[in-house]
Design a protein around this motif. Structure first.
Motif, PDB file in Angstrom:
ATOM      1  N   ARG A 198       0.832  -1.216   0.000  1.00  0.00           N
ATOM      2  CA  ARG A 198       0.000   0.000   0.000  1.00  0.00           C
ATOM      3  C   ARG A 198       0.863   1.261   0.000  1.00  0.00           C
ATOM      4  NH1 ARG A 198      -3.233  -0.597   5.045  1.00  0.00           N
ATOM      5  NH2 ARG A 198      -4.068   1.429   4.481  1.00  0.00           N
ATOM      6  N   CYS A 199       2.002   1.212   0.705  1.00  0.00           N
ATOM      7  CA  CYS A 199       2.931   2.354   0.664  1.00  0.00           C
ATOM      8  C   CYS A 199       3.380   2.586  -0.776  1.00  0.00           C
ATOM      9  CB  CYS A 199       4.163   2.094   1.527  1.00  0.00           C
ATOM     10  SG  CYS A 199       3.860   2.222   3.293  1.00  0.00           S
ATOM     11  N   ALA A 200       3.652   1.500  -1.466  1.00  0.00           N
ATOM     12  CA  ALA A 200       4.122   1.604  -2.849  1.00  0.00           C
ATOM     13  C   ALA A 200       3.083   2.272  -3.742  1.00  0.00           C
ATOM     14  CB  ALA A 200       4.476   0.223  -3.389  1.00  0.00           C
ATOM     15  N   ARG A 201       1.828   2.177  -3.344  1.00  0.00           N
ATOM     16  CA  ARG A 201       0.770   2.829  -4.128  1.00  0.00           C
ATOM     17  C   ARG A 201       0.491   4.245  -3.655  1.00  0.00           C
ATOM     18  NH1 ARG A 201      -2.020  -2.276  -3.736  1.00  0.00           N
ATOM     19  NH2 ARG A 201      -3.290  -1.387  -2.088  1.00  0.00           N
ATOM     20  N   GLY A 202       1.277   4.693  -2.661  1.00  0.00           N
ATOM     21  CA  GLY A 202       1.138   6.074  -2.222  1.00  0.00           C
ATOM     22  C   GLY A 202       0.113   6.287  -1.120  1.00  0.00           C
ATOM     23  N   ASP A 203      -0.202   5.238  -0.380  1.00  0.00           N
ATOM     24  CA  ASP A 203      -1.206   5.327   0.675  1.00  0.00           C
ATOM     25  C   ASP A 203      -0.557   5.751   2.006  1.00  0.00           C
ATOM     26  OD1 ASP A 203      -3.055   4.865   2.657  1.00  0.00           O
ATOM     27  OD2 ASP A 203      -3.644   2.868   1.947  1.00  0.00           O
ATOM     28  N   HIS A 204      -0.692   7.028   2.332  1.00  0.00           N
ATOM     29  CA  HIS A 204      -0.073   7.562   3.554  1.00  0.00           C
ATOM     30  C   HIS A 204      -0.521   6.808   4.804  1.00  0.00           C
ATOM     31  CE1 HIS A 204       1.230  11.838   2.106  1.00  0.00           C
ATOM     32  NE2 HIS A 204       1.577  10.898   1.259  1.00  0.00           N
ATOM     33  N   ASP A 205      -1.774   6.407   4.784  1.00  0.00           N
ATOM     34  CA  ASP A 205      -2.332   5.751   5.955  1.00  0.00           C
ATOM     35  C   ASP A 205      -1.620   4.424   6.258  1.00  0.00           C
ATOM     36  OD1 ASP A 205      -4.236   5.772   8.042  1.00  0.00           O
ATOM     37  OD2 ASP A 205      -5.297   4.144   7.005  1.00  0.00           O
ATOM     38  N   ALA A 206      -1.137   3.785   5.204  1.00  0.00           N
ATOM     39  CA  ALA A 206      -0.426   2.520   5.391  1.00  0.00           C
ATOM     40  C   ALA A 206       0.854   2.750   6.197  1.00  0.00           C
ATOM     41  CB  ALA A 206      -0.091   1.897   4.034  1.00  0.00           C
ATOM     42  N   LEU A 207       1.562   3.820   5.862  1.00  0.00           N
ATOM     43  CA  LEU A 207       2.800   4.104   6.596  1.00  0.00           C
ATOM     44  C   LEU A 207       2.481   4.426   8.057  1.00  0.00           C
ATOM     45  CD1 LEU A 207       5.903   4.298   6.087  1.00  0.00           C
ATOM     46  CD2 LEU A 207       5.591   6.767   6.101  1.00  0.00           C
ATOM     47  N   HIS A 208       1.379   5.112   8.269  1.00  0.00           N
ATOM     48  CA  HIS A 208       0.986   5.436   9.641  1.00  0.00           C
ATOM     49  C   HIS A 208       0.688   4.164  10.435  1.00  0.00           C
ATOM     50  CE1 HIS A 208      -1.587   7.927  12.632  1.00  0.00           C
ATOM     51  NE2 HIS A 208      -0.345   7.804  13.037  1.00  0.00           N
ATOM     52  N   GLN A 209       0.000   3.235   9.796  1.00  0.00           N
ATOM     53  CA  GLN A 209      -0.281   1.960  10.480  1.00  0.00           C
ATOM     54  C   GLN A 209       1.005   1.237  10.840  1.00  0.00           C
ATOM     55  OE1 GLN A 209      -3.027  -0.504   8.303  1.00  0.00           O
ATOM     56  NE2 GLN A 209      -4.541   1.134   8.214  1.00  0.00           N
ATOM     57  N   LEU A 210       1.934   1.258   9.897  1.00  0.00           N
ATOM     58  CA  LEU A 210       3.223   0.615  10.155  1.00  0.00           C
ATOM     59  C   LEU A 210       3.928   1.309  11.328  1.00  0.00           C
ATOM     60  CD1 LEU A 210       5.418  -1.405   9.330  1.00  0.00           C
ATOM     61  CD2 LEU A 210       6.318   0.326   7.775  1.00  0.00           C
ATOM     62  N   TYR A 211       3.860   2.632  11.330  1.00  0.00           N
ATOM     63  CA  TYR A 211       4.478   3.416  12.392  1.00  0.00           C
ATOM     64  C   TYR A 211       3.851   3.079  13.746  1.00  0.00           C
ATOM     65  CZ  TYR A 211       5.886   7.551  15.061  1.00  0.00           C
ATOM     66  OH  TYR A 211       6.385   8.384  16.019  1.00  0.00           O
ATOM     67  N   LEU A 212       2.522   2.990  13.770  1.00  0.00           N
ATOM     68  CA  LEU A 212       1.845   2.672  15.029  1.00  0.00           C
ATOM     69  C   LEU A 212       2.228   1.271  15.504  1.00  0.00           C
ATOM     70  CD1 LEU A 212      -1.720   4.130  14.338  1.00  0.00           C
ATOM     71  CD2 LEU A 212       0.075   5.091  15.809  1.00  0.00           C
ATOM     72  N   GLN A 213       2.380   0.375  14.550  1.00  0.00           N
ATOM     73  CA  GLN A 213       2.697  -1.011  14.888  1.00  0.00           C
ATOM     74  C   GLN A 213       4.147  -1.170  15.344  1.00  0.00           C
ATOM     75  OE1 GLN A 213       0.758  -3.723  14.901  1.00  0.00           O
ATOM     76  NE2 GLN A 213       2.348  -5.275  15.219  1.00  0.00           N
ATOM     77  N   GLU A 214       5.072  -0.570  14.596  1.00  0.00           N
ATOM     78  CA  GLU A 214       6.490  -0.863  14.804  1.00  0.00           C
ATOM     79  C   GLU A 214       7.319   0.334  15.279  1.00  0.00           C
ATOM     80  OE1 GLU A 214       7.491  -3.740  14.875  1.00  0.00           O
ATOM     81  OE2 GLU A 214       6.609  -5.020  13.331  1.00  0.00           O
ATOM     82  N   GLY A 215       6.715   1.524  15.332  1.00  0.00           N
ATOM     83  CA  GLY A 215       7.487   2.727  15.659  1.00  0.00           C
ATOM     84  C   GLY A 215       8.328   2.590  16.923  1.00  0.00           C
ATOM     85  N   SER A 216       7.704   2.104  17.997  1.00  0.00           N
ATOM     86  CA  SER A 216       8.473   2.050  19.242  1.00  0.00           C
ATOM     87  C   SER A 216       9.489   0.908  19.228  1.00  0.00           C
ATOM     88  CB  SER A 216       7.538   1.943  20.454  1.00  0.00           C
ATOM     89  OG  SER A 216       6.690   0.840  20.300  1.00  0.00           O
ATOM     90  N   VAL A 217       9.192  -0.142  18.489  1.00  0.00           N
ATOM     91  CA  VAL A 217      10.180  -1.231  18.381  1.00  0.00           C
ATOM     92  C   VAL A 217      11.386  -0.743  17.573  1.00  0.00           C
ATOM     93  CG1 VAL A 217      10.550  -3.640  17.751  1.00  0.00           C
ATOM     94  CG2 VAL A 217       8.266  -2.873  18.392  1.00  0.00           C
ATOM     95  N   LEU A 218      11.092  -0.056  16.470  1.00  0.00           N
ATOM     96  CA  LEU A 218      12.179   0.482  15.644  1.00  0.00           C
ATOM     97  C   LEU A 218      13.013   1.477  16.441  1.00  0.00           C
ATOM     98  CD1 LEU A 218      10.329   1.092  12.249  1.00  0.00           C
ATOM     99  CD2 LEU A 218      12.263  -0.447  12.602  1.00  0.00           C
ATOM    100  N   LEU A 219      12.324   2.356  17.168  1.00  0.00           N
ATOM    101  CA  LEU A 219      13.065   3.358  17.939  1.00  0.00           C
ATOM    102  C   LEU A 219      13.932   2.678  18.998  1.00  0.00           C
ATOM    103  CD1 LEU A 219      13.592   6.396  18.279  1.00  0.00           C
ATOM    104  CD2 LEU A 219      11.801   6.427  20.016  1.00  0.00           C
ATOM    105  N   GLY A 220      13.393   1.628  19.620  1.00  0.00           N
ATOM    106  CA  GLY A 220      14.175   0.889  20.619  1.00  0.00           C
ATOM    107  C   GLY A 220      15.439   0.296  20.025  1.00  0.00           C
ATOM    108  N   VAL A 221      15.303  -0.298  18.851  1.00  0.00           N
ATOM    109  CA  VAL A 221      16.454  -0.912  18.177  1.00  0.00           C
ATOM    110  C   VAL A 221      17.487   0.169  17.817  1.00  0.00           C
ATOM    111  CG1 VAL A 221      17.156  -2.019  16.000  1.00  0.00           C
ATOM    112  CG2 VAL A 221      15.212  -2.923  17.292  1.00  0.00           C
ATOM    113  N   VAL A 222      17.004   1.291  17.305  1.00  0.00           N
ATOM    114  CA  VAL A 222      17.909   2.346  16.844  1.00  0.00           C
ATOM    115  C   VAL A 222      18.591   3.054  18.024  1.00  0.00           C
ATOM    116  CG1 VAL A 222      18.002   4.563  15.636  1.00  0.00           C
ATOM    117  CG2 VAL A 222      16.721   2.669  14.642  1.00  0.00           C
ATOM    118  N   ILE A 223      17.829   3.312  19.085  1.00  0.00           N
ATOM    119  CA  ILE A 223      18.429   3.973  20.256  1.00  0.00           C
ATOM    120  C   ILE A 223      19.549   3.119  20.820  1.00  0.00           C
ATOM    121  CG2 ILE A 223      18.043   4.462  22.720  1.00  0.00           C
ATOM    122  CD1 ILE A 223      15.593   5.895  22.109  1.00  0.00           C
ATOM    123  N   ARG A 224      19.306   1.826  20.855  1.00  0.00           N
ATOM    124  CA  ARG A 224      20.317   0.917  21.396  1.00  0.00           C
ATOM    125  C   ARG A 224      21.624   1.038  20.604  1.00  0.00           C
ATOM    126  NH1 ARG A 224      19.315  -3.736  24.771  1.00  0.00           N
ATOM    127  NH2 ARG A 224      21.408  -4.469  25.217  1.00  0.00           N
TER     128      ARG A 224
END
Lengths: 244, 202
Positions: free
Chosen positions: B31-57
């Motif tokens: 869906r991101c590939a089709r330009g659906d902003h909402d898809a990226l937001h869903q991904l962010y809500l799902q994985e944002g804090s996990v990604l941030l945890g990995v990156v902060i470490r």
């Protein structure tokens, strides 16, 4: 490493790349190879899959409330060219373009964006010598001390001024080179050499208009500027453009 | 291999009852590939804090880590169309984008500091260090994956090196400083650990 099985080499190199133990100068050629070397792509992806479960050892950390709005804002400035229908890209593309390319590490040093924005707020609050009303402003901070060294202000999106806030001692045989890079550019672009303590005007005529979040930095290069056309020396000052 | 099972139907009509279902990373990328902003937001809500945890470490600086997650999201957005589900899982791909941005960032930041010309080959036979002290586990690392068994077969100090690299983003030199093992030994350990892990996983 002579005599080592070539095949094994790819897997070890891929493993070290994924683990992250390679230095920057070792990582760059790997990322370059990843754009076309299918065997290396597969080897890297295999290590990524093997290690991913261990990313759970890092504790999740909720992002600040500002992060998503910022991402959303940046999304709006993205060129729409990327969003051709999926049928023409993912499905029919002959070779996968870049598996794990990452934007140049250059931008990584920009954890200073927010700090710059804060400093800028302070500068503006005081008797700012800002003529007219610039659309964008950047405060360039020294990464080590976080002290502001230069301000970039833009009176138009094609013309900027770099203004020193103090002096800077350039070592013998070296020079400060001025660079910029927007979020969606592949690499930074040189804006020329800078004399410490001297303001300069730069025309961005040949570049896309200045955008929000665009990075600016001053690196220490050889006297005649970076020979590679990319920053090679240490970052002396760095900051991101903030829309005013 | 086509992207079977990732039909768009269920994803387009996301409703509350679907939330409990497994998050479909591949569908979100599509869906991101089709330009659906909402898809990226869903991904962010799902994985944002996990990604941030990995990156902060890895980068050990919150501001910088948020910058990197910002860049990673844009990167994922821009390159979503290039993701090929036949070559790996979408979640792996998403995390690899963020991790490598983080790794590049710290290697770039520290590039002046870690000048190191030692050759791991010189230390191939340096096995004395590991007997010099008792080594404690640095991580509570078991994840229930098959790879656990393979990591288990490594000596504790070598497993620590591998995990310090992957989780903490430590360079060879930093691992050496952290563990007290000589630099060349660390390099040799990691190389050989990778060989053994691959053999074990084969």
């Amino acid at each position: 490493m002579s005599g080592v099985d070539k095949h094994e080499d790819v897997h070890t190199l891929a493993g070290e790349y994924v683990l992250g133990t390679l230095s920057l100068s070792e990582r760059q050629p790997v990322e370059e190879r990843l754009t076309h070397d299918e065997a290396l792509q597969q080897a890297v992806m295999a290590w990524e899959e093997r290690f991913l479960p261990y990313s759970a050892l890092a504790e999740p950390m909720p992002p600040s409330d500002y992060l998503w709005p910022r991402i959303k804002r940046s999304l709006k400035t993205q060129a729409p060219v990327h969003h051709t229908p999926v049928a023409q890209t993912a499905k029919n593309r002959p070779a996968r373009p870049r598996l794990l390319n990452s934007l140049p590490a250059w931008r990584g040093a920009a954890g200073l964006g927010l700090a710059a924005a804060l400093v800028m707020g302070i500068l503006l609050a005081k008797d700012s010598p800002v003529p007219a009303t610039p659309e964008y402003m950047v405060v360039l901070l020294a990464p080590q001390t976080q002290s502001a060294g230069w301000v970039v202000q833009a009176s138009t999106r094609q013309r900027i001024q770099l203004i020193p806030l103090g002096t800077f001692e350039v070592p013998e045989g070296k020079a400060l080179e001025f660079w910029t890079k927007a979020d969606d550019w592949q690499a930074p672009v040189s804006l020329g050499l800078v004399e410490p303590g001297r303001p300069i005007h730069v025309n961005l005529d040949e570049l896309p208009p200045l955008q929000d979040n665009q990075l600016f930095e001053l690196t220490l290069e050889e006297e005649t500027g970076s020979a590679t056309g990319l920053p090679t020396g240490p970052i002396e000052f760095i900051g991101r453009a903030v829309e005013i | 291999m086509t992207n079977e099972g990732v039909t768009n139907e269920g994803v387009k009509n996301v409703d509350v009852t679907d939330v409990a279902n497994e998050f479909d990373h591949a569908a979100v990328l599509e869906r991101c590939a089709r330009g659906d902003h909402d898809a990226l937001h869903q991904l962010y809500l799902q994985e944002g804090s996990v990604l941030l945890g990995v990156v902060i470490r890895i980068v050990k600086d919150r501001g910088m880590a948020e910058d990197i997650v910002h860049d990673a999201c844009l990167n994922i957005w821009q390159r979503a169309a290039s993701f090929d589900p036949s070559k790996g899982s979408a979640r792996t791909w998403i995390f690899s984008v963020a991790r490598h941005l983080a790794l590049n960032a710290i290697r770039y930041r520290d590039r002046e500091i870690n000048i190191d010309h030692s050759d791991p080959a010189e230390f191939e036979h340096d096995e004395t260090f590991q007997h010099a002290l008792r080594v404690d586990e640095a991580f509570d690392w078991q994840t229930g994956q098959r790879m656990d068994t393979c990591l288990q077969e490594l000596e504790t100090e070598r497993r620590n090196c591998v995990l310090h690299a992957y989780v903490d983003g430590l360079s060879h030199a930093e691992i050496a400083a952290h563990t007290g093992a000589p630099l060349g030994t660390v390099k040799a350990w990691i190389k050989r650990s990778l060989l053994r892990l691959r053999e074990c996983m084969a």
